[in-house]
Motif scaffolding. Structure first.
Motif, PDB file in Angstrom:
ATOM      1  N   GLY A  64       0.886  -1.168   0.047  1.00 35.58           N
ATOM      2  CA  GLY A  64       0.033  -0.079   0.096  1.00 35.58           C
ATOM      3  C   GLY A  64       1.023   1.182   0.037  1.00 35.58           C
ATOM      4  N   ALA A  65       0.200   2.431   0.116  1.00 41.66           N
ATOM      5  CA  ALA A  65       0.799   3.693   0.049  1.00 41.66           C
ATOM      6  C   ALA A  65       1.335   4.192   1.383  1.00 41.66           C
ATOM      7  N   TYR A  66       2.497   4.459   1.715  1.00 43.10           N
ATOM      8  CA  TYR A  66       2.978   4.987   2.804  1.00 43.10           C
ATOM      9  C   TYR A  66       3.765   6.317   2.673  1.00 43.10           C
ATOM     10  N   LEU A  67       4.063   6.875   3.826  1.00 42.40           N
ATOM     11  CA  LEU A  67       4.882   8.180   3.728  1.00 42.40           C
ATOM     12  C   LEU A  67       6.141   7.832   4.409  1.00 42.40           C
ATOM     13  N   VAL A  68       7.221   7.778   4.125  1.00 43.35           N
ATOM     14  CA  VAL A  68       8.609   7.666   4.741  1.00 43.35           C
ATOM     15  C   VAL A  68       9.101   9.159   4.937  1.00 43.35           C
ATOM     16  N   GLN A  69       9.588   9.387   6.236  1.00 41.81           N
ATOM     17  CA  GLN A  69      10.331  10.946   6.207  1.00 41.81           C
ATOM     18  C   GLN A  69      11.643  10.368   6.836  1.00 41.81           C
ATOM     19  N   PHE A  70      12.764  11.039   6.368  1.00 42.39           N
ATOM     20  CA  PHE A  70      13.952  10.674   6.910  1.00 42.39           C
ATOM     21  C   PHE A  70      14.532  11.664   7.693  1.00 42.39           C
ATOM     22  N   ARG A  71      15.732  11.751   8.480  1.00 42.54           N
ATOM     23  CA  ARG A  71      16.125  12.409   9.339  1.00 42.54           C
ATOM     24  C   ARG A  71      16.970  13.473   8.575  1.00 42.54           C
ATOM     25  N   GLY A  72      16.462  14.261   7.948  1.00 40.53           N
ATOM     26  CA  GLY A  72      17.274  15.482   7.355  1.00 40.53           C
ATOM     27  C   GLY A  72      17.310  15.196   5.745  1.00 40.53           C
ATOM     28  N   PRO A  73      18.284  16.134   5.411  1.00 39.26           N
ATOM     29  CA  PRO A  73      18.293  16.086   3.777  1.00 39.26           C
ATOM     30  C   PRO A  73      18.644  14.708   3.140  1.00 39.26           C
ATOM     31  N   VAL A  74      17.943  14.220   2.346  1.00 42.67           N
ATOM     32  CA  VAL A  74      18.123  12.941   2.031  1.00 42.67           C
ATOM     33  C   VAL A  74      19.333  12.761   0.943  1.00 42.67           C
ATOM     34  N   GLN A  75      20.063  11.666   1.561  1.00 39.22           N
ATOM     35  CA  GLN A  75      21.142  11.142   0.974  1.00 39.22           C
ATOM     36  C   GLN A  75      20.526   9.866  -0.025  1.00 39.22           C
ATOM     37  N   GLU A  76      21.329   9.729  -1.132  1.00 37.75           N
ATOM     38  CA  GLU A  76      21.100   8.754  -2.218  1.00 37.75           C
ATOM     39  C   GLU A  76      21.181   7.379  -1.512  1.00 37.75           C
ATOM     40  N   VAL A  77      22.094   7.174  -0.614  1.00 33.82           N
ATOM     41  CA  VAL A  77      22.367   5.910  -0.025  1.00 33.82           C
ATOM     42  C   VAL A  77      21.137   5.401   1.005  1.00 33.82           C
ATOM     43  N   TRP A  78      20.577   6.466   1.304  1.00 29.51           N
ATOM     44  CA  TRP A  78      19.429   6.385   2.298  1.00 29.51           C
ATOM     45  C   TRP A  78      18.166   5.671   1.425  1.00 29.51           C
ATOM     46  N   LYS A  79      18.147   5.998   0.231  1.00 31.22           N
ATOM     47  CA  LYS A  79      16.811   5.768  -0.460  1.00 31.22           C
ATOM     48  C   LYS A  79      17.389   4.447  -1.327  1.00 31.22           C
ATOM     49  N   ALA A  80      18.659   4.203  -1.437  1.00 34.34           N
ATOM     50  CA  ALA A  80      19.085   2.983  -1.990  1.00 34.34           C
ATOM     51  C   ALA A  80      18.783   1.817  -0.887  1.00 34.34           C
TER      52      ALA A  80
ATOM     53  N   PHE B 115      18.282   6.167   9.967  1.00 30.54           N
ATOM     54  CA  PHE B 115      18.247   7.398   9.146  1.00 30.54           C
ATOM     55  C   PHE B 115      16.815   7.816   8.904  1.00 30.54           C
ATOM     56  N   VAL B 116      15.991   6.931   9.229  1.00 34.45           N
ATOM     57  CA  VAL B 116      14.352   7.007   8.985  1.00 34.45           C
ATOM     58  C   VAL B 116      13.671   7.475  10.244  1.00 34.45           C
TER      59      VAL B 116
END
Length: 695
Positions: free
Chosen positions: A65-81, A116-117
């Protein structure tokens, strides 16, 4: 910048940074971060908003389903990966530092545990409906037309069948790598059912766009001087125009001589909806705007064979070629054939035919109702325009700002906040209208338009001061605080080509059988598109940049814009144009091709088209050595941004690093101390703050 300074050597520094910035606001500390949606803003760590059980999503361990994922500050590419490696899929960005994601319950728990989430929670159906559609004022059972945004891999045919079961109809659909889109008309009491579908991300009201109705381009914008001194006529450039059609709709001898032989293709987009399969101009608007871009003035006094367009009604780029896309079915101002996905069905086909400049003199409100429209919002159309420029980095889209300017409180000053969509998009060039110079023609603002009853506007002529604004021209800012329009161009009493279709309208006034007068930001936009054609020709032919990016074209255009402050009503309480630039009346100012391409000595233009881009936190440093001291240096940043989720909201921060829109001049760097002659002036950093890109 608010003024120009003459230097022994003037360097106008265009630092073009192609990065995927969603917004350029200073990032909040993690303990003050919010989820900012159009429907609600909340700190998820303090608790989610109260939502009725029927409007909440039900999480499941196994189903996605659809979720919201909030990171701890400016988003890094490695976090998304890392999220994607766990099986999650990230889609549209949501401030602050969050993404809409597709997860199952088990994966959501794993993502939640990442260090980092900050937070993971359901993207509830209640979040997916535009507030004006959720309001109690929407009559139950009334048929409403809406734009539906879905996950990009959603089964749109299945969704269309569901809409039909509810008594609705599908008016169009399409998809691109960012999202799917369906335009539907259905009973209002089915809107909650629509937003409860797993693949639906956002639903907003659809407002049918309308058309936004010589001296201007040649003299005021100084195209004549550019032709004479630089030999720029638009040769080799292909411009697309999406409008009501072109003349009699043929590439043969019956076509107006102002265009014949330079039409790459005519497209009847109404045929995609089962409507008119022809691209002739039943209205006259499309022929007029096309003439402003690239008509060659054959029916006036031009001599194209010798490149002589002096004192003619030629457009700004009279030797460019045209892709004309007809989006009108019946000749009235409403445009019935705007595709549901303007990225893949409008911009991409023109791009595939070689167009690198796309002019659009149409738009509409961004919210509210037909009776009480709202402006300044970031809509699905705005998002699609940004997505198109993100996918095609060398395609520059131009949109009219709108004709919704008004002095509602009759205080003698035009109100702010009237910008239409898709002109609210970040990456496009949004064009407002200034006055032309035709004082011999009749009409004052008070006589000709409603909403301008107070002085000094009421008795002012429509076209008597090139430093004045057209009162109807829509003003910024956008609802998320960005400065718009980007630039202005003449938009009153503009003379250009007339459609020879027997049913075509005649605009403001007939000049003769081949030309008519019209006015509006519709007229300012194609003049600016013609100017961009000359900018691109200059970059390709004179500066040897084979494929200039849209950010570079935009930066060069805006870098030479003429300061119009204070406008035509002086510096008092009725001052029309603010002193600071950019501003929400003129943007960076009025298009001036000579200043953009050939400023007077000793000034020079220096630019870098940085096509590799920067990731979050990255920097690019450029060091300049000059022969004599400079008083100031200017940095112009062109930021290629991915599109924000249409249902997201950006709240301006008091600490804004780069407040202007994409590729707009961003900040003036004063030099506090002058170095010795021959020494480096300074290292000019092009720092990129938090820049979360689309997955």
């Amino acid at each position: 910048m608010s003024r120009r300074v003459a230097f022994s050597t003037f360097l106008l520094l265009f630092v073009l940074i192609q990065v995927g910035a969603q917004h350029l606001l200073a990032q909040p500390a993690p303990d003050s971060a919010r989820i900012r949606l159009r429907t609600v803003t909340f700190d998820p760590l303090a608790g989610e908003p109260a939502i009725p059980a029927t409007r909440r999503a039900v999480a499941s361990e196994s189903s996605r389903g659809a979720y919201l994922v909030q990171f701890r500050g400016p988003v890094q590419e490695v976090w998304k990966a890392a999220v994607q490696q766990l099986g999650g899929q990230l889609y549209g960005y949501v401030p602050d530092d969050a993404f809409i994601a597709r997860l199952d319950g088990a994966t959501a728990e794993q993502v939640r545990a990442l260090p980092f989430v900050r937070w993971v929670g359901p993207y509830h159906p209640a979040y997916r409906l535009a507030p004006e559609l959720a309001a109690a004022s929407v009559e139950a059972g009334k048929i409403v037309t809406v734009t539906v945004q879905t996950f990009p891999d959603a089964d749109l045919d299945t969704l269309a069948a569901r809409v039909a079961e509810w008594g609705g109809t599908v008016e169009g659909q399409g998809a691109n790598p960012a999202a799917g889109y369906v335009r539907v008309a259905l009973p209002s009491d089915r809107l909650n059912d629509l937003t409860s579908q797993d693949d639906v991300l956002w639903v907003e009201p659809y407002f049918q766009p309308v058309a936004l109705n010589d001296v201007g381009g040649g003299t005021i914008m100084r195209a004549n001087q550019v032709r004479a001194t630089l030999g720029l006529f638009g040769a080799g450039q292909i411009v697309a125009v999406a409008d009501t059609g072109l003349d009699v709709g043929t590439t043969g001898a019956a076509m107006s001589d102002d265009f014949e032989g330079r039409i790459v293709q005519g497209q009847a987009l109404c045929a995609l909806s089962g409507l008119r399969n022809a691209w002739s101009d039943l209205n006259g608007h499309g022929t007029h705007v096309s003439g402003s871009v690239l008509g060659n003035g054959t029916y006036s006094t031009s001599h194209p064979a010798t490149h002589d367009y002096t004192n003619s009604f030629a457009g700004v780029a009279p030797e460019a070629q045209l892709v004309i896309q007809s989006i009108d079915s019946n000749g009235d101002p409403s445009l019935e054939c705007i595709p549901a996905d303007i990225d893949t069905s409008l911009f991409t086909p023109a791009y595939n035919l070689g167009a690198r400049i796309h002019s659009n003199s149409w738009g509409g409100p961004t919210g509210g109702t037909q009776q009480n429209p709202q402006y300044g919002g970031y809509t699905t159309d705005s998002q699609q325009a940004d997505a198109a420029m993100w996918q095609h980095r060398d395609l520059l889209l131009l949109f009219a700002a709108g004709n919704s300017g008004i002095d509602a409180n009759a205080d003698g000053a035009v109100d702010l906040d009237s910008l239409g969509s898709p002109g609210t998009a970040k990456n496009v060039v949004t064009v407002g209208a200034s006055e032309n110079v035709r004082p011999e023609l009749p009409g004052t603002w008070g006589q000709s338009f409603q909403g301008f009853s107070a002085e000094p506007i009421a008795s002012d002529l429509l076209a008597d001061n090139p430093s004045g604004m057209a009162a109807f021209s829509s003003r910024g800012p956008t609802d998320d605080g960005r400065i718009k329009p980007d630039v202005v161009a003449p938009g009153t009493w503009i003379i250009s080509a007339r459609s020879h279709d027997p049913n075509a309208g005649t605009g403001w006034r007939v000049y003769n059988q081949d030309y008519v007068y019209m006015g509006g930001t519709s007229m300012a936009t194609p003049l600016t598109a013609g100017a961009v054609s000359l900018v691109r020709e200059w970059l390709v032919r004179i500066k040897n940049i084979s494929d200039p990016t849209a950010a570079l074209m935009k930066a060069v255009l805006l870098g030479g814009a003429a300061d119009m402050s204070p406008g035509q009503y002086g510096n008092g309480s009725k001052q029309e144009v603010p002193a600071a630039r950019p501003n929400n009346v003129t943007g960076w100012g009025r298009v001036d091709l000579m200043e953009s391409l050939s400023p007077p000595a000793p000034r020079q233009i220096w630019f870098v088209d940085n096509t590799t881009g920067l990731a979050t936190g990255g920097t690019a440093v450029y060091t300049l050595t000059v022969g004599t001291p400079l008083a100031q240096s200017a940095e112009q940043a062109g930021i290629g941004r991915t599109a924000r989720t249409a249902g997201a909201r950006v709240t301006p921060s008091p600490s804004v690093l780069l407040p202007a829109a994409t590729a707009s001049p961003a900040r003036l760097l004063a030099t506090p101390a002058l170095p010795p002659e021959g020494q480096p002036l300074r290292s000019v950093p092009a720092a990129q703050p938090a820049a979360p890109t689309g997955p």
